[in-house]
Design an enzyme around this catalytic site. Sequence first.
Site, PDB file in Angstrom:
ATOM      1  N   LYS A  16      24.979  29.984  41.875  1.00 23.91           N
ATOM      2  CA  LYS A  16      24.770  30.188  43.316  1.00 23.91           C
ATOM      3  C   LYS A  16      23.869  31.395  43.578  1.00 23.91           C
ATOM      4  O   LYS A  16      22.931  31.298  44.369  1.00 23.91           O
ATOM      5  CB  LYS A  16      26.116  30.356  44.040  1.00 23.91           C
ATOM      6  CG  LYS A  16      26.963  29.091  44.027  1.00 23.91           C
ATOM      7  CD  LYS A  16      28.178  29.186  44.945  1.00 23.91           C
ATOM      8  CE  LYS A  16      29.229  30.168  44.434  1.00 23.91           C
ATOM      9  NZ  LYS A  16      29.954  29.675  43.231  1.00 23.91           N
ATOM     10  N   ARG A  90      34.800  28.882  51.139  1.00 23.11           N
ATOM     11  CA  ARG A  90      35.431  28.529  49.879  1.00 23.11           C
ATOM     12  C   ARG A  90      36.783  27.853  50.086  1.00 23.11           C
ATOM     13  O   ARG A  90      37.433  27.503  49.107  1.00 23.11           O
ATOM     14  CB  ARG A  90      35.676  29.811  49.077  1.00 23.11           C
ATOM     15  CG  ARG A  90      34.798  29.971  47.850  1.00 23.11           C
ATOM     16  CD  ARG A  90      35.155  31.331  47.289  1.00 23.11           C
ATOM     17  NE  ARG A  90      34.788  31.543  45.920  1.00 23.11           N
ATOM     18  CZ  ARG A  90      33.663  32.141  45.538  1.00 23.11           C
ATOM     19  NH1 ARG A  90      32.773  32.514  46.417  1.00 23.11           N
ATOM     20  NH2 ARG A  90      33.448  32.369  44.273  1.00 23.11           N
ATOM     21  N   ARG A 129      27.680  36.151  31.144  1.00 21.56           N
ATOM     22  CA  ARG A 129      26.961  36.681  32.304  1.00 21.56           C
ATOM     23  C   ARG A 129      26.953  38.212  32.367  1.00 21.56           C
ATOM     24  O   ARG A 129      27.960  38.863  32.131  1.00 21.56           O
ATOM     25  CB  ARG A 129      27.603  36.142  33.583  1.00 21.56           C
ATOM     26  CG  ARG A 129      26.939  36.650  34.838  1.00 21.56           C
ATOM     27  CD  ARG A 129      27.233  35.782  35.988  1.00 21.56           C
ATOM     28  NE  ARG A 129      28.596  35.945  36.478  1.00 21.56           N
ATOM     29  CZ  ARG A 129      29.050  35.314  37.557  1.00 21.56           C
ATOM     30  NH1 ARG A 129      28.282  34.488  38.215  1.00 21.56           N
ATOM     31  NH2 ARG A 129      30.290  35.510  37.947  1.00 21.56           N
ATOM     32  N   ARG A 162      30.927  41.832  34.595  1.00 19.82           N
ATOM     33  CA  ARG A 162      31.908  41.929  35.669  1.00 19.82           C
ATOM     34  C   ARG A 162      33.317  41.767  35.125  1.00 19.82           C
ATOM     35  O   ARG A 162      33.555  40.976  34.225  1.00 19.82           O
ATOM     36  CB  ARG A 162      31.632  40.843  36.715  1.00 19.82           C
ATOM     37  CG  ARG A 162      30.603  41.251  37.739  1.00 19.82           C
ATOM     38  CD  ARG A 162      30.080  40.104  38.539  1.00 19.82           C
ATOM     39  NE  ARG A 162      31.126  39.180  38.991  1.00 19.82           N
ATOM     40  CZ  ARG A 162      30.859  38.102  39.729  1.00 19.82           C
ATOM     41  NH1 ARG A 162      29.623  37.831  40.087  1.00 19.82           N
ATOM     42  NH2 ARG A 162      31.829  37.304  40.109  1.00 19.82           N
ATOM     43  N   ARG A 173      39.901  31.681  37.937  1.00 25.90           N
ATOM     44  CA  ARG A 173      38.899  31.405  38.980  1.00 25.90           C
ATOM     45  C   ARG A 173      38.588  29.917  39.052  1.00 25.90           C
ATOM     46  O   ARG A 173      38.385  29.365  40.129  1.00 25.90           O
ATOM     47  CB  ARG A 173      37.614  32.205  38.701  1.00 25.90           C
ATOM     48  CG  ARG A 173      37.785  33.668  39.066  1.00 25.90           C
ATOM     49  CD  ARG A 173      36.748  34.526  38.425  1.00 25.90           C
ATOM     50  NE  ARG A 173      35.409  34.252  38.894  1.00 25.90           N
ATOM     51  CZ  ARG A 173      34.316  34.532  38.188  1.00 25.90           C
ATOM     52  NH1 ARG A 173      34.412  35.055  36.987  1.00 25.90           N
ATOM     53  NH2 ARG A 173      33.141  34.283  38.692  1.00 25.90           N
TER      54      ARG A 173
END
Length: 220
Positions: A16, A90, A129, A162, A173
Amino acid sequence: MEKYNIILLGPPGAGKGTHAEFLVRELGVEHISTGDMLRAAVAEGTALGRQAQTYMEAGALVPDEVVIGIVRERLLRSRPGRVLFDGFPRTPAQAEALEKVAEEVGLPRALVVYLQVSDEEVVARLSGRLQCRDCGAIFNRRYDDLEAGAKCPTCGGEVYQRDDDRPETIRRRLCAYREQTEPLIAYYRQRGQLVEVPAEGDTIENLAARVVAAVRERHS
Ligand code: ADP
Ligand code: ZN
């Protein structure tokens, strides 16, 4: 250019943030990322940030009223003509709230871009990531020659992993996505607002070009 908002919908790690950067550049829409806004509040240590932090670290969604509140405030403050929503809505409650606020501030109807990515790809992407603390640019250990602690190639800031990209948090998640966000796909499809775009199996540039093309096609 046609008037419409864009909502980017997809699992965590669907890209995203990356696609948002391309779309903002191509279409000149205002970028609103609830994830970025929440992370900024956490970094600043505001009351809102302290409230959000516990949920984010646990891989859970921040409560609807909190997120709806920050989006509403932002829209009322900057009064944008067109917006790209990245990571919002969401939940069905957020989708309904957005409808109301959009009307209130005179935003056009939204086109919902659903980024389709397999579970395996999501896990592989999230665990690799890395993000820049300063400019927010996103990298991946699999494609970019970078490790946590390295210098950001774009701005020289520090690149880090993160907290919510750790394996056990990634699993939570994904669960939150499946239970709370996935119902939005049917909701928007039924209303004729959904555009589905495969978002894996090619270079980022090619995938991004396809996303932009899919949006343009729907609106020519
Ligand atoms: P990703 O899409 O990769 O999970 P985001 O940056 O969009 O990353 O979101 C990071 C975290 O911020 C989420 O796991 C959640 O805790 C919180 N968050 C962001 N947007 C929302 C939202 N619309 N509603 C509730 N929580 C949110
Ligand atoms: Zn940077």
